[in-house]
Design an enzyme around this catalytic site. Sequence first.
Site, PDB file in Angstrom:
ATOM      1  N   GLU A   1     -10.158   1.071  -2.300  1.00 18.59           N
ATOM      2  CA  GLU A   1      -9.996   1.264  -3.757  1.00 18.59           C
ATOM      3  C   GLU A   1     -11.149   0.607  -4.519  1.00 18.59           C
ATOM      4  O   GLU A   1     -10.947  -0.024  -5.554  1.00 18.59           O
ATOM      5  CB  GLU A   1      -8.665   0.680  -4.227  1.00 18.59           C
ATOM      6  CG  GLU A   1      -7.471   1.304  -3.551  1.00 18.59           C
ATOM      7  CD  GLU A   1      -6.920   2.493  -4.306  1.00 18.59           C
ATOM      8  OE1 GLU A   1      -7.360   2.736  -5.441  1.00 18.59           O
ATOM      9  OE2 GLU A   1      -6.056   3.177  -3.742  1.00 18.59           O
TER      10      GLU A   1
ATOM     11  N   PHE B   1     -26.029   2.472 -10.653  1.00 18.17           N
ATOM     12  CA  PHE B   1     -25.818   3.516  -9.652  1.00 18.17           C
ATOM     13  C   PHE B   1     -25.615   4.841 -10.376  1.00 18.17           C
ATOM     14  O   PHE B   1     -25.450   4.856 -11.588  1.00 18.17           O
ATOM     15  CB  PHE B   1     -24.632   3.181  -8.740  1.00 18.17           C
ATOM     16  CG  PHE B   1     -23.323   3.036  -9.460  1.00 18.17           C
ATOM     17  CD1 PHE B   1     -22.406   4.078  -9.461  1.00 18.17           C
ATOM     18  CD2 PHE B   1     -23.011   1.875 -10.158  1.00 18.17           C
ATOM     19  CE1 PHE B   1     -21.197   3.947 -10.127  1.00 18.17           C
ATOM     20  CE2 PHE B   1     -21.811   1.745 -10.829  1.00 18.17           C
ATOM     21  CZ  PHE B   1     -20.903   2.781 -10.818  1.00 18.17           C
TER      22      PHE B   1
ATOM     23  N   SER C   1       0.831  -1.213   0.000  1.00 18.81           N
ATOM     24  CA  SER C   1       0.000   0.000   0.000  1.00 18.81           C
ATOM     25  C   SER C   1       0.863   1.260   0.000  1.00 18.81           C
ATOM     26  O   SER C   1       0.546   2.245  -0.667  1.00 18.81           O
ATOM     27  CB  SER C   1      -0.919   0.031   1.225  1.00 18.81           C
ATOM     28  OG  SER C   1      -1.819  -1.051   1.206  1.00 18.81           O
TER      29      SER C   1
ATOM     30  N   GLY D   1      -5.640  12.510  -1.053  1.00 18.46           N
ATOM     31  CA  GLY D   1      -6.862  12.771  -0.300  1.00 18.46           C
ATOM     32  C   GLY D   1      -8.078  12.903  -1.191  1.00 18.46           C
ATOM     33  O   GLY D   1      -8.318  13.966  -1.781  1.00 18.46           O
TER      34      GLY D   1
ATOM     35  N   ILE E   1      -6.575   8.078   4.941  1.00 21.26           N
ATOM     36  CA  ILE E   1      -5.519   8.458   4.000  1.00 21.26           C
ATOM     37  C   ILE E   1      -4.205   7.749   4.346  1.00 21.26           C
ATOM     38  O   ILE E   1      -3.563   8.061   5.353  1.00 21.26           O
ATOM     39  CB  ILE E   1      -5.323   9.986   3.997  1.00 21.26           C
ATOM     40  CG1 ILE E   1      -6.663  10.705   3.785  1.00 21.26           C
ATOM     41  CG2 ILE E   1      -4.303  10.374   2.925  1.00 21.26           C
ATOM     42  CD1 ILE E   1      -7.433  10.284   2.548  1.00 21.26           C
TER      43      ILE E   1
END
Lengths: 259, 386
Positions: B365, B385, B93, B132, B165
Amino acid sequence: MNIVVCVKQVPDTETTRTLKSDDRTLDRAAADGVLNELDEYAVEEALRIKEAHGGEVTVLTMGPDKATDTIRKALSMGADKAVHLTDEALVGSDALQTSYAIQQVLGRTGFDLVVLGSESTDARTGVLAAMLAERLGVPQLSLANKVEIDGSSIRVQRQTDYGYDKVEATLPAVVSVVEKINEPRYPSFKGIMAAKKKPFETLGIADAGIDAAQVGLANAATEVVDFAEAPPRERGQIVKDEGEGGVAAAEFLASKKFI
Amino acid sequence: MTQPDDFLALDDELDEAEQGIRDVVRDFAQDRLAPQISDWYERGTVPREIFTDFGKLGVFGMHLDGYGCAGTSAVAYGVACRELEAVDSGLRSVVSVQGSLAMFAIHRWGTEEQRQEWLPRMAAGQAIGCFGLTEAAAGSDPASMRTTARRDGADWVLSGTKMWITNGTLADVAIVWARTDDGIRGFVVPTDAPGFSANAIPRKLSLRASDTAELVLDEVRLPAASAFPDVRGLRGPLSCLNEARYGILWGTVGAARTCYLEALSYALTRTQFGRPLAGFQLNQRRLTEMVIAVGNAGLVGLRLGRLKDAGRVEPAQISYGKLANARAALDVARSARAMLGAAGITLDHPVMRHLTNLETVVTYEGTEEMHTLSIAAAITGLKAFR
């Protein structure tokens, strides 16, 4: 400066290594081949010398076709070009013959400095640097844990049991290194990608002017007469400490003449 | 003969450079990361030096061109992610966020000045980046974000709070996405700007060897040149997420492989009822399902990597890989945990650590649900959606 690093592909020390039963040479198919660990230090030292003094680093190996993997690793670390001596006639060559063959190739490439690992993890003879220096008629600076070059003079610290010797000579010369000398770099990704574009010369014995009668298993000066599996490790001796543990440990060490 | 750790001999498909890069990253991960990961995980930290080590290794932004980046193939980047995540998803990550989110954003959308200022230092690991987008109330629906950027003369003034974050408290620079009168825009925010603060999110039970933070932007004033000039709307951040998801779909192959190999090794040595666990049919089925899951996930990674290198990969295909591979890895981790029994729950074995990590990886993600709907939208032409 023209620096040549001699490297060797050896069976991975983390795998089970064996000799072939028919001709008692190394069974290279039985284990993955990797760059001899000490040779990584030799490559690193050659690169550092080049970075400090300029010049070019050539990687030289003698070995079967798949030894190209090993050369790629050295090129990835930053060596400029490679020479691969490979020929069926060389199979089973001993150290004496190898030093002759390498000498012939060095006659082609030229050199100011030849750098080697002080031994390989397979045969572990540790004599190639000495034989090579003798054949080339240049000084040998062995077991170096530090190398300094100043113009045409070379100074090394030679690792000993009691500390180190200071050894000095004039280039051209042959240096063998020990693992204390540096910490080899990881190949950079750019280096890895650039490796396959670097000059890579493959030579047979005829190309290198090597006399077939002086190399190969049949002509070797030394012979592996026999070999056996290493005996399984014996169980260690366990001393239970019931107040006398220190004495027992001391007696054990004394019996082995350590104290 | 088949190899347990690469049953389909998939790595034969890698070219020479990709294999070389795999070897270097694997050696680095096993020599420098694997021996310490349990400890970092238990303490809930990731040492700052990791960034400089990763920088020296060259993994940050390795598939980007120029500015100190190596410019490798996407496949090579994927393989690097795989080898890092074989140790821990949190370590992968770190690389995803630095390279695929922060650096990619600057590389793709930044001005030349922004690239020159940040990318070489970020590639070297001397500067750390974070990204962010997500907010506490805007996760799968980032368009509902509340962070704003308003003009004040030539300056921009940013206000709002970003959540979850990665690299947040360590970062030197944050890529912040905010609402403007002109739609959502991206900003390069130095974290020493007055009004910027980051708070570590405590008490995590997953991705513990990774820094996760809340970013607070309290009237942060930035010069006009801080904004990405040409991108408006979610297209900007989504392009970055696509990059990061690509790294994840490869990384999860590594996590799954480690869990499977651990289960295999445990099952071969642990005996019950007088024979190794691996000799029981129910466990043989488990191991077989694991090796198939790892192999198939690897195939998906390689295929999408080759498509990406050819410039032909579609976001819905990345969704396919992220969804399929994260889910597969989680299944493998759970199965491995079960095979290890009680031993599986401690940090002495990697499986529970991977399992708890993957519980996050499967949702961050893009959740399973969102990727499911993205894939379905691609095959039906109907969006369920938005």
